[in-house]
Structure formats: structure tokens, C-alpha cells
Design a protein around this motif. Structure first.
Motif, PDB file in Angstrom:
ATOM      1  N   LEU A   1       0.821  -1.210   0.000  1.00 26.17           N
ATOM      2  CA  LEU A   1       0.000   0.000   0.000  1.00 26.17           C
ATOM      3  C   LEU A   1       0.856   1.263   0.000  1.00 26.17           C
ATOM      4  N   TYR A   2       1.914   1.250   0.788  1.00 26.12           N
ATOM      5  CA  TYR A   2       2.815   2.411   0.832  1.00 26.12           C
ATOM      6  C   TYR A   2       3.444   2.682  -0.542  1.00 26.12           C
ATOM      7  N   VAL A   3       3.763   1.609  -1.259  1.00 27.15           N
ATOM      8  CA  VAL A   3       4.343   1.784  -2.602  1.00 27.15           C
ATOM      9  C   VAL A   3       3.294   2.340  -3.567  1.00 27.15           C
ATOM     10  N   LEU A   4       2.065   1.832  -3.478  1.00 29.26           N
ATOM     11  CA  LEU A   4       0.985   2.333  -4.336  1.00 29.26           C
ATOM     12  C   LEU A   4       0.771   3.833  -4.134  1.00 29.26           C
ATOM     13  N   VAL A   5       0.687   4.252  -2.879  1.00 30.22           N
ATOM     14  CA  VAL A   5       0.482   5.673  -2.578  1.00 30.22           C
ATOM     15  C   VAL A   5       1.730   6.471  -2.934  1.00 30.22           C
ATOM     16  N   GLY A   6       2.906   5.886  -2.713  1.00 30.95           N
ATOM     17  CA  GLY A   6       4.155   6.560  -3.064  1.00 30.95           C
ATOM     18  C   GLY A   6       4.239   6.870  -4.548  1.00 30.95           C
ATOM     19  N   ALA A   7       3.713   5.978  -5.367  1.00 35.18           N
ATOM     20  CA  ALA A   7       3.705   6.215  -6.818  1.00 35.18           C
ATOM     21  C   ALA A   7       2.828   7.418  -7.162  1.00 35.18           C
ATOM     22  N   LEU A   8       1.700   7.564  -6.465  1.00 35.98           N
ATOM     23  CA  LEU A   8       0.834   8.732  -6.696  1.00 35.98           C
ATOM     24  C   LEU A   8       1.533  10.016  -6.271  1.00 35.98           C
ATOM     25  N   VAL A   9       2.319   9.929  -5.199  1.00 36.43           N
ATOM     26  CA  VAL A   9       3.079  11.102  -4.736  1.00 36.43           C
ATOM     27  C   VAL A   9       4.129  11.484  -5.770  1.00 36.43           C
ATOM     28  N   GLU A  10       4.879  10.491  -6.255  1.00 37.27           N
ATOM     29  CA  GLU A  10       5.968  10.744  -7.201  1.00 37.27           C
ATOM     30  C   GLU A  10       5.467  11.284  -8.537  1.00 37.27           C
ATOM     31  N   THR A  11       4.278  10.864  -8.958  1.00 39.03           N
ATOM     32  CA  THR A  11       3.734  11.311 -10.249  1.00 39.03           C
ATOM     33  C   THR A  11       2.948  12.620 -10.145  1.00 39.03           C
ATOM     34  N   GLY A  12       2.776  13.140  -8.939  1.00 34.62           N
ATOM     35  CA  GLY A  12       2.101  14.426  -8.768  1.00 34.62           C
ATOM     36  C   GLY A  12       0.594  14.342  -8.641  1.00 34.62           C
ATOM     37  N   VAL A  13       0.037  13.119  -8.619  1.00 35.06           N
ATOM     38  CA  VAL A  13      -1.422  12.966  -8.522  1.00 35.06           C
ATOM     39  C   VAL A  13      -1.930  13.501  -7.190  1.00 35.06           C
ATOM     40  N   ILE A  14      -1.219  13.181  -6.110  1.00 33.29           N
ATOM     41  CA  ILE A  14      -1.630  13.646  -4.781  1.00 33.29           C
ATOM     42  C   ILE A  14      -1.610  15.171  -4.722  1.00 33.29           C
ATOM     43  N   LYS A  15      -0.613  15.777  -5.331  1.00 31.14           N
ATOM     44  CA  LYS A  15      -0.503  17.238  -5.333  1.00 31.14           C
ATOM     45  C   LYS A  15      -1.696  17.879  -6.052  1.00 31.14           C
ATOM     46  N   ILE A  16      -2.116  17.258  -7.158  1.00 34.12           N
ATOM     47  CA  ILE A  16      -3.273  17.772  -7.912  1.00 34.12           C
ATOM     48  C   ILE A  16      -4.541  17.667  -7.068  1.00 34.12           C
ATOM     49  N   LEU A  17      -4.715  16.507  -6.399  1.00 32.51           N
ATOM     50  CA  LEU A  17      -5.893  16.319  -5.544  1.00 32.51           C
ATOM     51  C   LEU A  17      -5.896  17.326  -4.391  1.00 32.51           C
ATOM     52  N   ALA A  18      -4.717  17.584  -3.831  1.00 30.72           N
ATOM     53  CA  ALA A  18      -4.613  18.558  -2.747  1.00 30.72           C
ATOM     54  C   ALA A  18      -5.011  19.949  -3.220  1.00 30.72           C
ATOM     55  N   ALA A  19      -4.582  20.307  -4.424  1.00 32.13           N
ATOM     56  CA  ALA A  19      -4.925  21.618  -4.998  1.00 32.13           C
ATOM     57  C   ALA A  19      -6.427  21.747  -5.194  1.00 32.13           C
ATOM     58  N   ARG A  20      -7.054  20.669  -5.680  1.00 33.03           N
ATOM     59  CA  ARG A  20      -8.512  20.697  -5.896  1.00 33.03           C
ATOM     60  C   ARG A  20      -9.254  20.846  -4.565  1.00 33.03           C
ATOM     61  N   LEU A  21      -8.777  20.139  -3.543  1.00 32.26           N
ATOM     62  CA  LEU A  21      -9.416  20.234  -2.236  1.00 32.26           C
ATOM     63  C   LEU A  21      -9.246  21.630  -1.641  1.00 32.26           C
ATOM     64  N   MET A  22      -8.088  22.226  -1.853  1.00 32.68           N
ATOM     65  CA  MET A  22      -7.847  23.592  -1.386  1.00 32.68           C
ATOM     66  C   MET A  22      -8.802  24.574  -2.069  1.00 32.68           C
ATOM     67  N   GLU A  23      -9.034  24.356  -3.352  1.00 29.94           N
ATOM     68  CA  GLU A  23      -9.972  25.221  -4.092  1.00 29.94           C
ATOM     69  C   GLU A  23     -11.388  25.056  -3.538  1.00 29.94           C
ATOM     70  N   PHE A  24     -11.766  23.809  -3.246  1.00 27.57           N
ATOM     71  CA  PHE A  24     -13.115  23.523  -2.767  1.00 27.57           C
ATOM     72  C   PHE A  24     -13.376  24.177  -1.412  1.00 27.57           C
ATOM     73  N   THR A  25     -12.387  24.130  -0.520  1.00 26.89           N
ATOM     74  CA  THR A  25     -12.555  24.682   0.830  1.00 26.89           C
ATOM     75  C   THR A  25     -12.075  26.127   0.942  1.00 26.89           C
TER      76      THR A  25
END
Length: 422
Positions: free
Chosen positions: A284-308
């Protein structure tokens, strides 16, 4: 895009339970490496060995302690203290479950306490289901209160650097309030079923609690090791130690006291570690780590920041309720593993105060498990034991009682988060 597809497919398989989650974690992690999304050194760097070490250390200590009969002793002792009166017994067993879940882990706790609950209920000739439902709810509430009570808390603590005492200081008080209200409601609902005969109570009172201790010398050794472990937990930050070091020190010390050169004992103890859980976490840590490395998590964080709109209050409450509702229906471990880097990225983007986010995530993920029969591993374990003993608890039977209580616990948590942090 490939990383997101692999992650979503893995998550869907975990939720469906058509493939064991450990296999999904390992295969998903290897696909991330084989597809070139993340290389092996980077994948290994994303595995949180502190959480894995903490889990393994506590599993070793608990498995050896279970052989002493301590938990059966505590259950019988609790019953005798309240003179086997069903309502008081429900409170006593629920309190025992909550405390043990806070100090050990909730799955191990229910595995050890539920069989003796069946035995006592049978002798008193009372319906065991109110006791089982109360113990499920208590195990998840108790697990919320400490760093080692529930895996999501371990993950948050390791990722953020929170100490054992941080969790007690910040989460113990709301957990106690929620426990008291929840047990009061369970008693109110099942009050008419919690009656027995005086002669049956006398039968339980005649049971010797000390006879349940099968190895007193081993018990003394376990208590010494537990004292050492919790002592290290309480001061690990001041000593510059990680929580895994504290747990593995206690485990190693206990093995030294009990096994030494006994290959059979060592193999027996290590075989009882839930390796499926350990490898699931690693994958699981590797799966999530791949999302971090590819910038997917950063994009989701930006969208959540916009929403709130970057509001700390709105974001904290959203995380609390989102994690609670999600954890009621899906495994909270992958959900928490995904949200941890997302919250970190929101902090990097300018969210001024992350402390409420971590406590909101912990409360939501742990308490949300009370919402349904599949919301937490402890729930599934108790339901399985009940089914084996022809006292099956149906999904809807549990949900109509537990889901409203879970929502009430999140309402209380919302008030607590707003009062203390916002």
C-alpha cells in the motif's frame, strides 16, 4: 495516468474483497515498478518501516501474553466485580474491551475477550448480541484513544512525528465521552433483554478467576516487558526514539526472557505475526508513493484547497466527516494512507495549521469503523465468531443500531475539534 489507473483498480479490488487485499497490495506495488512509474529504491523509500516495526513488535508481545490466560482472568474478574448482573456486566466487559483495545489492538482484544463473553452469557442465559455489539463499538472507540490502538493512528503518528503521549492528550478525552454515551445508549436499547436469575449469577460468582492464569511465571515476564514498552512509549520523543524502537525493544526483551535458545518457541511466536497485514501495508505504501511521485496527490490537494477556499475550519471538518463515512464502508487503512500525503501537500500549498487535520483524520477513520459490520477488522472478527456459534449478527441488524451512534460520535468529535483547535 497509468499510476492512477493501477491505484483505482487496486482500491476497487480491495473494496470488492474478490482478491485478498495482501495480494492486491503486492501485485499493485510491483505493477508500479514494472511499468516504470516508480523505481525500486524510491518504492522502498516510501515504505514506512516505523509503522511496520511498531505493528510487529506489538504483535509479538500480545501473542506471548495471550498464552498466560491474562485476558480470560480479566474478563472473569470483571464479571465477579459486578456480581454478574447483566447490565453492569455489559458495562464492565465493554470497559475492559475499550482499555485493552487502547493498550494493545482492537482485533487481538476481541479475539481474546469475545469467547469468554459467550461463555458468561450462556451461563447467565442472556442474549449475547447486546454484549457483542457493545464490545465492537467499544473496541473501535478504545482504539481511537492511543497511538497503538488502531493502525490509522500508527500511520499518522509515524508520518507526522506525533508521540504516544500526543495521542493520549488529544484523543483520550473525546474517546472517553463517546464511550460513556455509546454504552448508555446500548443499555437503553437492550435494557429489557439484560435480566437473569440469582442462581445463575451465583454460578458465575463461583468461577475462580485465578484458575484462568495458565502460566504465572510467563505472566510476570510479560508484565515486565509491557511495563518496559509503555515506559519507552511515554518518553520516546525525549529520547529521540521512534515508536517502532520502543515496541521492538519490548518484544526483543520478552523473547529474551521466554525463548532464548528455544528455536521452536521463537518460530511459534514469529509465525503468529500477521504477515498478511505487514505485506499489505508495504504494498500500500508503494501504491500511494507512486501517486506522490507522479504528482497525482498534489493535484488532488490543490482541488481540495480550491473547494474549501483554503479554510482550516472547513477543511478539518470535511476531512473528519469524509473519513468517517468512507471508513464505515471501506477499509480505512488505504484511505488514511492516501490522505496523509494529501494533507501534507495542502500544508505545502499554504494551509496554515495542519494540526486539526491530523486529529480529524484519526477520529474520523477510527470512529467511522463503527458505522457498519464491515467498517473495521474487529467488527468482522466478532461477526465471524458469532456466526460460528449460531448467533449471527446481520449487516442491517448491526447497522441500524451502530450507524446512528457512529454519526453521533462524529457530531461530538466535530464539536471537540471546533472547540479545541478551531
Amino acid at each position: 495516468m497509468t499510476a492512477l489507473i493501477i491505484f483505482v483498480a487496486a482500491y476497487a479490488l480491495i473494496i470488492s474483497e474478490k482478491v485478498h487485499r495482501t495480494i492486491v497490495g503486492i501485485v499493485g506495488a510491483m505493477l508500479m515498478v514494472l511499468c516504470g512509474i516508480i523505481d525500486q529504491p524510491t518504492a522502498i523509500r516510501h515504505i514506512d518501516f516505523n509503522t511496520l516495526g511498531l505493528l510487529m513488535g506489538m504483535m509479538i508481545i500480545v501473542n506471548i501474553t495471550a498464552e498466560t490466560g491474562l485476558f480470560n482472568f480479566l474478563a472473569i474478574r470483571s464479571a465477579k466485580i459486578v456480581r454478574a448482573q447483566p447490565i453492569k456486566l455489559l458495562v464492565a466487559l465493554s470497559l475492559l474491551t475499550a482499555i485493552c483495545s487502547a493498550l494493545l489492538d482492537n482485533v487481538t482484544t476481541v479475539l481474546l475477550t469475545v469467547p469468554i463473553t459467550f461463555s458468561i452469557a450462556q451461563q447467565l442465559k442472556v442474549d449475547v448480541k447486546p454484549f457483542l455489539i457493545a464490545q465492537i463499538l467499544s473496541s473501535n472507540i478504545g482504539g481511537t484513544a492511543t497511538l497503538i490502538g488502531d493502525p490509522p493512528n500508527m500511520m499518522i503518528a509515524s508520518a507526522v512525528g506525533l508521540s504516544f503521549m500526543d495521542f493520549i492528550i488529544n484523543l483520550a478525552a473525546p474517546a472517553v465521552v463517546i464511550f460513556l454515551i455509546t454504552i448508555a445508549l446500548v443499555i437503553a436499547i437492550y435494557h429489557s433483554q439484560l435480566h437473569t436469575q440469582p442462581e445463575l449469577q451465583d454460578k458465575v460468582m463461583r468461577i475462580s478467576s485465578w484458575s484462568k492464569i495458565t502460566d504465572r511465571l510467563l505472566l510476570i515476564k510479560c508484565l515486565v516487558a509491557l511495563a518496559l514498552t509503555f515506559g519507552l512509549f511515554s518518553v520516546h520523543n525525549r529520547l529521540g526514539l521512534e515508536t517502532a524502537t520502543a515496541a521492538l525493544t519490548g518484544a526483543g526483551f520478552l523473547l529474551l526472557l521466554t525463548a532464548r535458545r528455544d528455536d521452536v518457541m521463537i518460530a511459534k511466536t514469529l509465525n503468529r505475526i500477521s504477515w498478511t497485514v505487514i505485506f499489505f501495508f508495504a504494498g500500500l505504501y508503494v501504491l500511494v508513493g507512486a501517486l506522490v511521485e507522479t504528482g497525482v496527490i498534489k493535484i488532488l490537494a490543490a482541488r481540495l484547497m480550491e473547494f474549501t477556499c483554503g479554510s482550516v475550519s472547513t477543511t478539518a471538518i470535511l476531512i473528519l466527516w469524509l473519513s468517517a463515512l468512507a471508513s464505515a464502508f471501506i477499509d480505512n487503512i488505504p484511505f488514511v494512507a492516501t490522505l496523509i500525503p494529501l494533507i501534507k501537500d495542502m500544508g505545502a500549498m499554504g494551509l496554515s495549521n495542519l494540526e486539526p487535520m491530523w486529529w480529524s483524520l484519526a477520529l474520523g477513520a477510527c470512529l467511522g469503523g463503527n458505522g457498519t459490520l464491515i467498517g473495521a477488522s474487529a467488527n468482522v472478527v466478532v461477526a465471524s465468531i458469532a456466526a460460528q456459534k449460531n448467533k449471527a449478527i446481520s449487516f442491517m441488524e448491526f447497522m441500524k443500531i451502530a450507524f446512528p451512534m457512529m454519526i453521533l460520535s462524529i457530531v461530538i468529535s466535530t464539536a471537540y475539534i471546533c472547540w479545541r483547535y478551531l
